[in-house]
Design an enzyme around this catalytic site. Structure first.
Site, PDB file in Angstrom:
ATOM      1  N   LYS A 150     -37.332 -15.774  32.523  1.00 29.24           N
ATOM      2  CA  LYS A 150     -36.355 -15.163  33.443  1.00 29.24           C
ATOM      3  C   LYS A 150     -35.219 -16.153  33.678  1.00 29.24           C
ATOM      4  CE  LYS A 150     -36.322 -11.990  37.396  1.00 29.24           C
ATOM      5  NZ  LYS A 150     -35.488 -10.992  36.736  1.00 29.24           N
ATOM      6  N   GLU A 182     -36.660  -3.054  26.443  1.00 34.05           N
ATOM      7  CA  GLU A 182     -36.663  -2.811  27.894  1.00 34.05           C
ATOM      8  C   GLU A 182     -35.264  -2.380  28.286  1.00 34.05           C
ATOM      9  OE1 GLU A 182     -37.394  -6.469  30.071  1.00 34.05           O
ATOM     10  OE2 GLU A 182     -36.346  -7.639  28.550  1.00 34.05           O
TER      11      GLU A 182
HETATM   12  N1  PDD Z   1     -34.394  -7.842  37.039  1.00 35.43           N
HETATM   13  N2  PDD Z   1     -36.475  -6.733  32.563  1.00 35.43           N
HETATM   14  C1  PDD Z   1     -35.380  -7.456  32.849  1.00 35.43           C
HETATM   15  C2  PDD Z   1     -34.495  -7.899  31.723  1.00 35.43           C
HETATM   16  C3  PDD Z   1     -35.085  -7.781  34.191  1.00 35.43           C
HETATM   17  O1  PDD Z   1     -33.992  -8.515  34.479  1.00 35.43           O
HETATM   18  C4  PDD Z   1     -35.940  -7.323  35.221  1.00 35.43           C
HETATM   19  C5  PDD Z   1     -35.705  -7.653  36.661  1.00 35.43           C
HETATM   20  C6  PDD Z   1     -37.056  -6.547  34.871  1.00 35.43           C
HETATM   21  C7  PDD Z   1     -38.033  -6.031  35.896  1.00 35.43           C
HETATM   22  O2  PDD Z   1     -38.800  -7.082  36.426  1.00 35.43           O
HETATM   23  P1  PDD Z   1     -39.461  -6.993  37.884  1.00 35.43           P
HETATM   24  O3  PDD Z   1     -40.233  -5.721  37.926  1.00 35.43           O
HETATM   25  O4  PDD Z   1     -40.311  -8.189  37.941  1.00 35.43           O
HETATM   26  O5  PDD Z   1     -38.340  -6.990  38.892  1.00 35.43           O
HETATM   27  C8  PDD Z   1     -37.298  -6.297  33.529  1.00 35.43           C
HETATM   28  C9  PDD Z   1     -34.089  -8.341  38.359  1.00 35.43           C
HETATM   29  C10 PDD Z   1     -34.498  -7.429  39.458  1.00 35.43           C
HETATM   30  C11 PDD Z   1     -32.629  -8.754  38.410  1.00 35.43           C
HETATM   31  O6  PDD Z   1     -32.164  -9.307  37.425  1.00 35.43           O
HETATM   32  O7  PDD Z   1     -31.971  -8.552  39.432  1.00 35.43           O
END
Ligand code: PDD
Length: 288
Positions: A150, A182
């Site tokens: 991330k 995704e």
């Molecule tokens: N984004 N895939 C990507 C590329 C993401 O950036 C995110 C989350 C998710 C979903 O992950 P989670 O369920 O853990 O929030 C999947 C966050 C919310 C953001 O960039 O703001």
């Protein structure tokens, strides 16, 4: 004005300053998390902190805090910013050495830690009977090969999201080598003939905390789910599409490239999932 946290100090957002030598600014050399709280209660905090640890480990940045210290910081941020439904953004970078150099700084410098909050709007699951659903587009996945980290380097995600916005959609669903990976900031689920599928966790996708929660909910409530590759054709042919994230929970996609998904309305399986999701969230966050 909201309160933020920067390197050990809580302060008004307009007081926060970082060095232009910070490697987050120069190289996007850092990682982040977005952790939601509902009714002031952090949701799935441990899962977010475990992923933070994995992201930091992949970048060889030492974790500046133990889990209980992170928890205390998150709680303080929520309290200072009014509680309720709010998300905590936290970012850790490799810090601000004296000179710009691609190699890691020697000696190492302390990581930069920044936290801020923003309000979380009610998601589609809070009103599943009347939720209209949302539009998405399909786009080529132009990101790097370690999307499981991330990282704050989000330029491709930003361009893809903007492509969706320009088309009047909320999300871009990404395709690499003919397979769904995704969304630009979400994970993807498809339903065909009563069966749910989501792409497996590989370095091509972020292992979403909400994705894992939806997988768990499906398993616990006997909704038939498999983690498997989903082709672009299967995406276009789906009866239902959902995208999941910490801020959107599970959002039904009702048009894809301006064509209806299924009957163009949120599907029956999504409605069942949404009710289960809401029950769990209410119980976990003591919502009456
Ligand atoms: N984004 N895939 C990507 C590329 C993401 O950036 C995110 C989350 C998710 C979903 O992950 P989670 O369920 O853990 O929030 C999947 C966050 C919310 C953001 O960039 O703001």
């Amino acid at each position: 004005m909201t309160d933020v946290y920067l390197n050990g100090i809580f302060m008004n957002a307009d007081q926060a300053r970082i060095s232009p030598m910070d490697r987050g600014f120069l190289f996007a050399d850092g990682v982040y998390e977005v952790i939601p709280a509902f009714n002031g209660v952090l949701f799935r905090l441990n899962e977010h902190l475990l992923r933070l640890q994995r992201s930091l480990g992949a970048l060889q940045i030492p974790n500046p805090h133990a889990a209980d210290a992170w928890q205390a910081l998150c709680k303080e941020m929520i309290g200072r910013n009014g509680g309720g439904n709010i998300s905590v953004y936290l970012q850790v970078t490799r810090g601000a050495p004296d000179k710009r150099d691609h190699g890691f700084p020697v000696p190492a410098v302390p990581p930069t830690v920044f936290m801020a909050t923003s309000p979380v709007a009610p998601s589609a699951i809070s009103n599943s009977a009347t939720a209209p659903g949302a539009a998405a587009i399909v786009a080529e996945d132009i990101r790097w090969a370690r999307c499981d980290i991330k990282a704050v380097a989000l330029l491709p995600n930003i361009l893809l999201r903007q492509q969706a916005i320009a088309a009047g959609a909320v999300e871009a669903i990404l395709i690499r080598d003919g397979l769904v990976t995704e969304g630009s900031s979400t994970n993807v689920f498809v339903v065909k003939d009563g069966r749910i599928a989501t792409p497996p966790c590989t370095p091509r996708i972020l292992a979403g905390v909400t994705r894992e929660l939806v997988v768990e909910l499906c398993r616990n409530h006997e909704l038939p789910l498999v983690e498997r590759e989903v082709t672009k054709e299967q995406l276009y042919d789906a009866d239902e599409i959902w995208v999941t994230s910490s801020s959107k929970d599970a959002l039904p996609i009702v048009t894809l490239d301006a064509r209806p998904v299924g009957n163009g309305r949120p599907g029956a399986l999504w409605k069942t999932l949404a009710r289960r999701f809401l029950e769990l969230k209410r119980a976990a966050c003591s919502i009456a």
